[in-house]
Enzyme design. Structure first.
Site, PDB file in Angstrom:
ATOM      1  CG  ASN A   9     -13.961 -27.577  32.093  1.00  0.00           C
ATOM      2  OD1 ASN A   9     -13.281 -27.013  32.963  1.00  0.00           O
ATOM      3  ND2 ASN A   9     -13.567 -28.692  31.490  1.00  0.00           N
ATOM      4  CE  LYS A  11     -11.803 -27.587  28.478  1.00  0.00           C
ATOM      5  NZ  LYS A  11     -11.552 -28.174  27.167  1.00  0.00           N
ATOM      6  CG  HIS A  97     -12.414 -32.780  30.847  1.00  0.00           C
ATOM      7  ND1 HIS A  97     -11.414 -32.699  29.910  1.00  0.00           N
ATOM      8  CD2 HIS A  97     -13.403 -31.954  30.426  1.00  0.00           C
ATOM      9  CE1 HIS A  97     -11.788 -31.845  28.962  1.00  0.00           C
ATOM     10  NE2 HIS A  97     -12.998 -31.384  29.243  1.00  0.00           N
ATOM     11  CD  GLU A 169     -16.500 -32.397  27.588  1.00  0.00           C
ATOM     12  OE1 GLU A 169     -17.072 -31.311  27.647  1.00  0.00           O
ATOM     13  OE2 GLU A 169     -15.312 -32.555  27.939  1.00  0.00           O
ATOM     14  N   GLY A 175     -11.930 -28.258  21.801  1.00  0.00           N
ATOM     15  CA  GLY A 175     -10.962 -27.199  21.539  1.00  0.00           C
ATOM     16  C   GLY A 175     -10.434 -27.204  20.116  1.00  0.00           C
TER      17      GLY A 175
HETATM   18  P1  13P Z   1     -14.411 -26.592  24.052  1.00  0.00           P
HETATM   19  O1  13P Z   1     -15.820 -26.075  24.172  1.00  0.00           O
HETATM   20  O2  13P Z   1     -13.379 -25.524  24.191  1.00  0.00           O
HETATM   21  O3  13P Z   1     -14.227 -27.452  22.855  1.00  0.00           O
HETATM   22  O4  13P Z   1     -14.183 -27.565  25.332  1.00  0.00           O
HETATM   23  C1  13P Z   1     -15.123 -28.514  25.628  1.00  0.00           C
HETATM   24  C2  13P Z   1     -14.770 -29.132  26.938  1.00  0.00           C
HETATM   25  O5  13P Z   1     -13.777 -29.810  27.063  1.00  0.00           O
HETATM   26  C3  13P Z   1     -15.636 -28.822  28.095  1.00  0.00           C
HETATM   27  O6  13P Z   1     -15.306 -29.603  29.187  1.00  0.00           O
END
Ligand code: 13P
Length: 252
Positions: A9, A11, A97, A169, A175
């Site tokens: 992802n 983002k 998400h 998640e 993050g």
């Molecule tokens: P990170 O791997 O940066 O923690 O993000 C995970 C995420 O939100 C994937 O959709």
């Protein structure tokens, strides 16, 4: 059959120039490095989807959108429809998400509509769910996850699940550099699979892929993926570097 999947992802990262570079690197790095039974998916931003879909068409990389609108078309300034996605060769969409839930006020009820629209248009859905830190601290995480899934998905028919992938998640692990332990991931994944077994029977429960997302890195991927109910990962930050993404794919 339950599939192994590693999805990146992106983002709100990578402009077109950067996306071009990363896709080129990924095609090179991933070619020949992926087991036949593992699906590799990338989810760039809307503006880069057309390019990504075209460039990956003949590769083993699939392309997903990060979101879409619940209506088929209409006066929804700034939004993107399911039809617009499939028309450019994007056949997968990430829905639910936590960043959409948190910053764009997406509710379980809205997500139920988005899921219906996506499936109706022939899209495959990667449906995300997960608890906040306060839910985990108060021991409410099972209930929260159960509610998210029931409200957004349990109106569906058994047959719809051929086109649904789940992604756990935990918000506190996204993050933050903090990862759920493999045991914590396994515990929720097994719990979710059991929910599906109760609602739809073992066939659906055994066949659905449940990905883990939240600070998955090359260093921790193998251990997380080794758990029996973890079928792959939804990767954020580490999906932005071809080498890291490849290393994660290789650990499955
Ligand atoms: P990170 O791997 O940066 O923690 O993000 C995970 C995420 O939100 C994937 O959709």
């Amino acid at each position: 059959m339950r599939q192994k999947i590693v999805a990146g992802n992106w983002k709100m990262n990578k402009n077109l120039d950067e996306a071009k570079k990363l896709i080129k690197q990924l095609k090179k790095e991933i070619k020949g490095n992926v087991n036949e039974d593992t699906r590799v998916i990338i989810a760039p931003s809307f503006v880069n989807l057309h390019y990504a879909a075209k460039k990956t068409k003949k590769s083993n990389i699939e392309v997903a959108a990060q979101n879409m609108h619940q209506s088929k078309s209409g006066a929804f300034t700034g939004e993107v429809s399911a039809d617009m996605l499939t028309n450019i060769g994007v056949n997968i969409v990430i829905l639910g998400h936590s960043e959409r839930r948190e910053y764009f006020a997406e509710t379980d009820e809205l997500l139920a509509k988005k899921v219906d629209t996506a499936l109706g248009q022939g899209l495959e859905v990667i449906f995300c769910f997960g608890e906040l830190l306060e839910d985990r601290k108060s021991g409410n995480h099972f209930k929260i996850v159960e509610n998210q899934i029931k409200k957004a998905l349990f109106h569906l028919e058994k047959s719809n699940y051929a086109n649904i992938v789940l992604a756990y998640e935990p918000v506190w692990a996204i993050g933050t550099g903090e990862t759920a332990t493999p045991e914590q991931a396994q515990e929720i994944h097994a719990f979710v699979r059991e929910l599906f077994a109760k609602e739809y029977g073992n066939e659906v429960a055994d066949a659905i892929s449940i990905l883990y997302g939240g600070s998955v890195k090359p260093a921790n991927a193998k251990e997380i993926f080794s758990k029996p109910d973890v079928d792959g990962g939804l990767i954020g930050g580490a999906a932005l570097k071809a080498e890291d993404f490849k290393a994660i794919i290789k650990s499955i």
